[in-house]
Each structure stands twice: as structure tokens, then as C-alpha cells.
Write a protein that holds these residues in place. Structure first.
Motif, short mmCIF file in Angstrom:
data_model
loop_
_atom_site.label_atom_id
_atom_site.label_comp_id
_atom_site.label_asym_id
_atom_site.label_seq_id
_atom_site.Cartn_x
_atom_site.Cartn_y
_atom_site.Cartn_z
N GLU A 64 26.26 46.15 45.04
CA GLU A 64 26.89 44.95 44.49
C GLU A 64 27.72 44.24 45.56
O GLU A 64 28.66 44.81 46.12
N ALA A 65 27.35 43.01 45.84
CA ALA A 65 28.05 42.26 46.88
C ALA A 65 29.40 41.78 46.38
O ALA A 65 29.55 41.41 45.23
N VAL A 66 30.37 41.82 47.26
CA VAL A 66 31.72 41.35 46.94
C VAL A 66 31.91 39.97 47.55
O VAL A 66 31.76 39.79 48.76
N ASP A 67 32.20 39.02 46.71
CA ASP A 67 32.45 37.66 47.20
C ASP A 67 33.92 37.55 47.60
O ASP A 67 34.80 37.45 46.76
N GLU A 68 34.16 37.62 48.91
CA GLU A 68 35.53 37.58 49.41
C GLU A 68 36.24 36.29 49.02
O GLU A 68 37.44 36.27 48.77
N ARG A 69 35.49 35.20 48.96
CA ARG A 69 36.10 33.91 48.63
C ARG A 69 36.59 33.87 47.18
O ARG A 69 37.45 33.06 46.83
N ALA A 70 36.00 34.73 46.32
CA ALA A 70 36.34 34.69 44.90
C ALA A 70 37.49 35.61 44.52
O ALA A 70 37.87 35.67 43.35
N LYS A 71 38.07 36.31 45.49
CA LYS A 71 39.16 37.22 45.19
C LYS A 71 40.35 36.46 44.61
O LYS A 71 40.76 35.43 45.12
N GLY A 72 40.87 37.00 43.51
CA GLY A 72 41.99 36.35 42.83
C GLY A 72 41.57 35.27 41.85
O GLY A 72 42.41 34.66 41.19
N LEU A 73 40.25 35.05 41.73
CA LEU A 73 39.73 34.02 40.83
C LEU A 73 38.92 34.67 39.71
O LEU A 73 38.48 35.82 39.82
N ARG A 74 38.67 33.91 38.64
CA ARG A 74 37.85 34.39 37.54
C ARG A 74 36.65 33.48 37.34
O ARG A 74 36.72 32.28 37.61
N VAL A 75 35.55 34.07 36.84
CA VAL A 75 34.37 33.28 36.51
C VAL A 75 34.65 32.46 35.25
O VAL A 75 35.19 32.97 34.27
#
Length: 270
Positions: free
Chosen positions: A61-72
Motif C-alpha cells: 500500500e503506497a503512502v501519499d506523503e502529500r496527503a499526510k494530515g488530510l482526509r479523503v
């Protein structure tokens, strides 16, 4: 002794790996109604006091570093507040579950306490997976357009409607409430214990009706003067204009309605 210790350690390791392979969200709730608006799911009743949602973890499972601290989020205003791509909220005695991302990674599994009613709705013609509902003893309501539906060992009242999907159901116990299973363009295939008591109604507009001889349906209004063998222990009741049967199994009991407008209806012995 060493071999026994190794076996125990190996078993614990397998359990730990299995647990880590799942992403879970738990909700302390042992009653009420669970409203599901997702593409598909496996919903299973159990003796507990939590609703448990789980998804398998992707191996890489890839971790989206840019999405850290954000929600879908999505255009409907739903926010992933579970870590599973689901928006779960409570309103009174109802638990509402909406998919934030329509195309979920993996099969959603939900364990439901036995006093929780289950409602499943999906009208999408793009995002649909199989729906499996099993071991539920409370009420079930399903309304879908394209999902294939499987019902296994449920006993509570149910109202199941599908537009294009087939419905397969197996009952292992007595039917405790009215059961209505309808598919417009898909087949309806139901298996019952031979000793079940039910008021049965079978109908189709363009298909055929099949029933196992062992059920010995006492027909109230014969659909046809002729009955022909269909093989595999099934008898077919059909012919033009003969598309409805009403009768009793073992003297009658709970109402059982099975309909398919354009496909066949099968009623067999489990």
C-alpha cells in the motif's frame, strides 16, 4: 517440548499477521438500524455489542506523503472519518454508512450484532460488488440495481429488491417473518429446509417457475392444468399465462414471496 513451544509461537504469529492484514473501525452499538450505501459488502451477524468494519490491507500500500494530515472527501460532502474510505455517522437510532470513494480497495466486511437491522441501498450502474448477507436474525432490507445478492442462513423478515442482479438465498432455519425477494431481470434461487412452514407465492412474467417435489406445495390456485418434470428433483409449473402460484408448504406459516419478471424462479430443498 521445544516442538510444542514452536507450534504455539507459530500460531500466535499467524494470528498476529492475520490481524495486521486488516484495517478495522469499531462502533459500540448493539441495536438500531445500519444503513449501508456502498458498492458491496459481506455483512455477518454475530453475538457481540460492536459493529466492526474491516478492509484488507494492500500488500504494498503506497503512502501519499502529500496527503499526510488530510482526509479523503467527496462532492457529496462525505469525509473519511474511519480510515477505511467510509463516512459513518449516527442519527438517533440509525447508523449511516456512505462510501467516500466509490471504488474501494478490497472487499468490505461488516460484523453486526444480532439486534441490529440492516438496510442496503446501491443504485449505481458503475460501482457494484457482490452483496453477501449471512447469519442475520433481525430485519433486512435491500434495494439495488446491478449487484448480485447472496443471502445465507438469515431468519428475520426481509424485503429484497434487485433490478438487474440475481438473488440466491439459502435458509437453514424456520422463516420468522415475511420474506419478499424480487428481481426484475435476474433469477431468484431459494433453498429451504424440507420441514419449513410457509405461505408461498411464486411469480414470473416471462420466465418459468421451478419447485422441488419434496416441498409438496399445496397450491391454492393452480397456474396450469399440466405439470411436467424438469429433472434434478424439480417440477416445473409453467406455460403461457401460467406465471403465478400461491400455496402452502407444510400447512402454511410465514409469507414467502419470490418474483422475477424476466428470468426464472427456483425453489429447492436445502
Amino acid at each position: 517440548m521445544m516442538k510444542k513451544q514452536f507450534t504455539v509461537l507459530f500460531s500466535l504469529l499467524v494470528i498476529a499477521v492475520s490481524a495486521s492484514a486488516q484495517k478495522e473501525y469499531k462502533l459500540s452499538k448493539s441495536s438500531g438500524q445500519l444503513n449501508l450505501k456502498v458498492a458491496g459488502a459481506i455483512v455477518e451477524g454475530y453475538n457481540g455489542n460492536e459493529i466492526i468494519f474491516s478492509l484488507p490491507k494492500a500488500k504494498n500500500e503506497a503512502v501519499d506523503e502529500r496527503a499526510k494530515g488530510l482526509r479523503v472527501i467527496n462532492g457529496s460532502g462525505f469525509v473519511d472519518n474511519t480510515g477505511l474510505g467510509l463516512d459513518i455517522s449516527e442519527k438517533g437510532n440509525e447508523i449511516n454508512v456512505n462510501a467516500v470513494s466509490k471504488d474501494m480497495d478490497g472487499i468490505l466486511s461488516i460484523k453486526v450484532p444480532q439486534n441490529v437491522k440492516v438496510s442496503f441501498v446501491n443504485q449505481s450502474n458503475i460501482y457494484q460488488d457482490e452483496i453477501i448477507l449471512k447469519n442475520l436474525k433481525s430485519e433486512i432490507e435491500v434495494s439495488t440495481s446491478y449487484n448480485k445478492i447472496k443471502l445465507e442462513n438469515n431468519s428475520g423478515p426481509m424485503n429484497v429488491k434487485s433490478l438487474y442482479g440475481s438473488v440466491d438465498a439459502v435458509f437453514s432455519e424456520a422463516i420468522k417473518g415475511p420474506v419478499s425477494i424480487v428481481s426484475v431481470y435476474g433469477h431468484v434461487d431459494v433453498s429451504l429446509p424440507v420441514g419449513v412452514k410457509a405461505n408461498v407465492e411464486l411469480s414470473t412474467s416471462y420466465g418459468k417457475l421451478y419447485a422441488a417435489d419434496e416441498l409438496k406445495i399445496a397450491i391454492n390456485k393452480p397456474a396450469s392444468k399440466e405439470t411436467t418434470g424438469a429433472g434434478f428433483g424439480l417440477a416445473v409449473y409453467g406455460g403461457r399465462g401460467a406465471d403465478e402460484i400461491k400455496g402452502k408448504i407444510n400447512g402454511g406459516g410465514a409469507d414467502l414471496i419470490l418474483k422475477s419478471n424476466y428470468e426464472k424462479v427456483y425453489l429447492r430443498v436445502k
